[in-house]
Design a protein around this motif. Structure first.
Motif, PDB file in Angstrom:
ATOM      1  N   GLN A   1       1.173  -3.423  -8.540  1.00  0.00           N
ATOM      2  CA  GLN A   1       0.689  -4.467  -9.448  1.00  0.00           C
ATOM      3  C   GLN A   1       1.850  -5.098 -10.206  1.00  0.00           C
TER       4      GLN A   1
ATOM      5  N   SER B   1      -0.511   8.412  -6.381  1.00  0.00           N
ATOM      6  CA  SER B   1      -1.199   7.170  -5.993  1.00  0.00           C
ATOM      7  C   SER B   1      -1.323   6.206  -7.168  1.00  0.00           C
TER       8      SER B   1
ATOM      9  N   TYR C   1      -6.320   1.616 -13.465  1.00  0.00           N
ATOM     10  CA  TYR C   1      -5.473   2.374 -12.544  1.00  0.00           C
ATOM     11  C   TYR C   1      -6.207   3.603 -12.026  1.00  0.00           C
TER      12      TYR C   1
ATOM     13  N   SER D   1       0.039   2.417  -7.345  1.00  0.00           N
ATOM     14  CA  SER D   1      -0.793   1.266  -7.730  1.00  0.00           C
ATOM     15  C   SER D   1      -0.130   0.472  -8.848  1.00  0.00           C
TER      16      SER D   1
ATOM     17  N   GLU E   1      -9.228   2.942  -9.299  1.00  0.00           N
ATOM     18  CA  GLU E   1      -8.909   2.783  -7.878  1.00  0.00           C
ATOM     19  C   GLU E   1      -8.994   4.105  -7.126  1.00  0.00           C
ATOM     20  N   HIS E   2      -8.913   5.213  -7.837  1.00  0.00           N
ATOM     21  CA  HIS E   2      -8.885   6.533  -7.195  1.00  0.00           C
ATOM     22  C   HIS E   2     -10.014   7.411  -7.744  1.00  0.00           C
TER      23      HIS E   2
END
Length: 607
Positions: A113, A105, A32, A109, A35-36
């Motif tokens: 998911q 964010s 998680y 995410s 992704e950022h």
């Protein structure tokens, strides 16, 4: 679904036995965060700069004191100190924004998911899980991940730098005072580590209780009219309040453990400060250190304790988040509907003129499944189909008839591949359907369930569910074909007229006709109709039959009906009883050959 709670026993027949469930780890959180990683890298960089600005401040304060004691002009030192304070504040503000954005964010995410996995789970999972609990995982559980970013991992980087930097500076200033300070802090750290695992377990239990509460509320609200009609409102309120109290008790347990963790940092700071002031004052008096160094040491002490306090709070928040992440990962780790397809070895295709055929099909519902019309939950054997064999010729109409629980709806569910047979073969055009792509298979089938749901939204939303590219003219035409023109005419919004939650703004017959219109609009080669006219009056039933007849040309229809009058003209009627085929033929043939069908026809005055 039941609408009133049982006086004792489990809360719901659909509930699974409770267990501790999987425990998430920080490693499972990394995808998680990955992704950022760009935004997190910027936040970490700002945290490092902020740590440097903070560590420089006590050193400048010490210089200011020494300059003042020497009676010299301060010069640029004061401005440098002011600049560091301002820079530290600005960096903190920017970092705060980045962390808030990243935290939000991460929640997005996780929700994406989770929703993608939920909507692709096998139908059997929905048989054994409560909707409200699944909704709670998307809403409540994912929200706790926000704390991992905003109060946890990224702040820990800057905090660690400040902590280590302050520790080194304090070592250089006075090793004796540092030793006493570390002793106090070590006791605090051991206390927090001991309690942290208990926080994670308690947090997971709290989230489970919140899921139970959400499931209870969803259960009662979805059947509120039935609850009112049964005078069960007070009992439902009591049941929901009991679940609310369960969530409260679980939350109280988290609060009790957190209450032990949160003050640890404050107590450590106070004790360490008292020790430093007492021992430090003595050392200043003895000339071991200067006043300027003692002040700098105290400032570094505050800088060391502050990130430590944040770390303790982060441990609390992260452990709560990991408890929720365990519930999220429990769903994410489940196989999707298609995950096992690669391991299936379909039987060889055969030449066939049949649209659908069953060959010695046996089907047993999975353990925990409940609520199926073909399933007797009190029966020890959950097998509902026993060696079913029949064929539905292409372009013809095949009717499935028989008493309730005979297995008719299960047959349609197997054709749609909501389940796969326990043994035997279901063929589609001579091909084992387990070898066909599910999306392609379902695109060729129109399915109207026995209690076909109407989705909240507009009439257009419901019609376009299976045919998103249909034009307004096509939508209006199919509504006319099922005698729903008046629904358009009574609301100036026309196709955009809302239908309400579960289609409550429509009558039962209108909801059923709208569901049928949705299937007819897609015009698939095969139509599966499960009691499609059960809620209609005589006039609308006749109009609907004409509409179905109009689209049935060159299409295969498989129809379930309890009213034999609606299927007596079918090309073929298959009679089922207790999951077995007991007769196949036309109406006149079955009246002569099959006692069960003859009895059904007599009761409905058809012979």
């Amino acid at each position: 679904m039941s609408t009133t709670p049982a006086p004792s026993g489990p809360r719901s027949p659909f509930a699974r036995p409770k267990d501790d469930g999987p425990r998430a780890s920080l490693r499972q959180l990394l995808p998680y965060l990955g992704e950022h990683r760009g935004m997190i890298a910027w936040a970490i960089a700002l945290s490092i700069l902020g740590a440097g600005a903070s560590l420089a401040q006590p050193l400048l304060v010490s210089q200011v004191i020494e300059v003042v004691q020497a009676g010299e002009a301060l010069g640029l030192i004061v401005w440098a100190l002011v600049g560091l304070v301002v820079a530290s504040g600005v960096l903190s503000g920017i970092q705060h924004f980045l962390l808030q954005r990243t935290g939000t964010s991460v929640v997005l995410s996780a929700r994406r998911q989770l929703v993608r996995r939920m909507l692709r789970l096998p139908i059997s999972e929905f048989d054994t899980r409560r909707t409200g609990d699944l909704v709670s995982r998307v809403g409540s559980d994912t929200t706790l991940l926000y704390a991992v970013i905003t109060q946890g991992l990224v702040d820990a980087v800057g905090g660690a730098l400040v902590f280590v930097g302050a520790l080194i500076a304090m070592l250089l200033l006075d090793p004796v005072l540092l030793g006493l300070t570390v002793l106090v802090i070590a006791v605090a750290v051991v206390t927090v580590v001991t309690l942290s695992s208990r926080i994670r377990v308690a947090s997971r239990k709290q989230q489970e209780k919140v899921g139970d509460l959400a499931a209870s509320v969803e259960r009662s609200l979805s059947a509120v009219r039935t609850v009112r009609a049964a005078n069960a409102t007070d009992r439902e309120i009591d049941a929901i309040e009991e679940d609310a109290r369960g969530a409260w008790r679980a939350g109280l347990q988290v609060a009790k453990i957190s209450a032990l963790v949160v003050p640890v940092a404050g107590i450590a700071l106070q004790v360490a400060l008292l020790v430093v002031l007492g021992v430090g004052g003595f050392r200043v008096a003895s000339g071991a250190i200067t006043v300027a160094n003692l002040v700098a040491f105290i400032l570094f002490l505050f800088m060391m304790i502050m990130p430590l306090g944040s770390a303790f709070g982060a441990i609390n928040s992260v452990n709560q988040a990991l408890g929720a992440l365990g519930r999220i990962q429990e769903i994410v780790a489940l196989p999707s509907e298609t995950d096992g397809d690669a391991a299936i070895r379909p039987v060889a295709a055969i030449e066939s003129d049949d649209a659908v055929s069953f060959e010695d099909v046996v089907f047993t519902y999975p353990e925990g499944a409940a609520g199926h019309s073909d399933l007797d939950d009190d029966a020890p054997d959950r097998t509902v189909l026993h060696g079913v064999t029949f064929s539905a010729p292409a372009g013809k109409r095949t009717a499935l008839v028989g008493p309730s629980g005979a297995g008719k709806s299960t047959i349609l569910a197997l054709i749609e591949r909501f389940y796969d047979p326990t043994s035997g073969v279901v063929r589609f055009g001579g091909v084992d359907i387990r070898g066909l792509d599910r999306t392609e298979l379902r695109s060729r089938i129109g399915y109207v369930e026995q209690d076909a749901p109407v989705l909240a939204g507009s009439i257009r939303d419901n019609l376009l569910l299976a045919t998103p590219d249909a034009t307004d003219e096509q939508c209006i035409e199919v509504l006319r074909s099922v005698n729903l023109s008046e629904v358009l005419e009574r609301n100036p919004l026309g196709l955009d007229a809302p239908v309400g939650e579960d289609g409550i703004m429509l009558s039962g017959g209108e909801r059923q006709r709208l569901a049928i219109a949705r299937a007819l609009l897609a015009a698939p080669p095969i139509l599966l109709l499960d009691e499609s006219t059960s809620s209609l009056d005589g006039l609308n039933e006749q109009l609907l039959r004409e509409a179905i007849d109009a689209v049935a040309t060159d299409r295969t229809l498989i129809v379930i009906a309890h009213r034999l009058s609606t299927v007596v003209d079918s090309d073929q009627i298959v009679v089922l009883d207790h999951g077995r085929v007991v007769g196949t033929g036309t109406h006149s043939e079955l009246v002569e050959s099959t006692p069960l069908y003859r009895d059904l026809a007599k009761h409905q005055l058809l012979v």
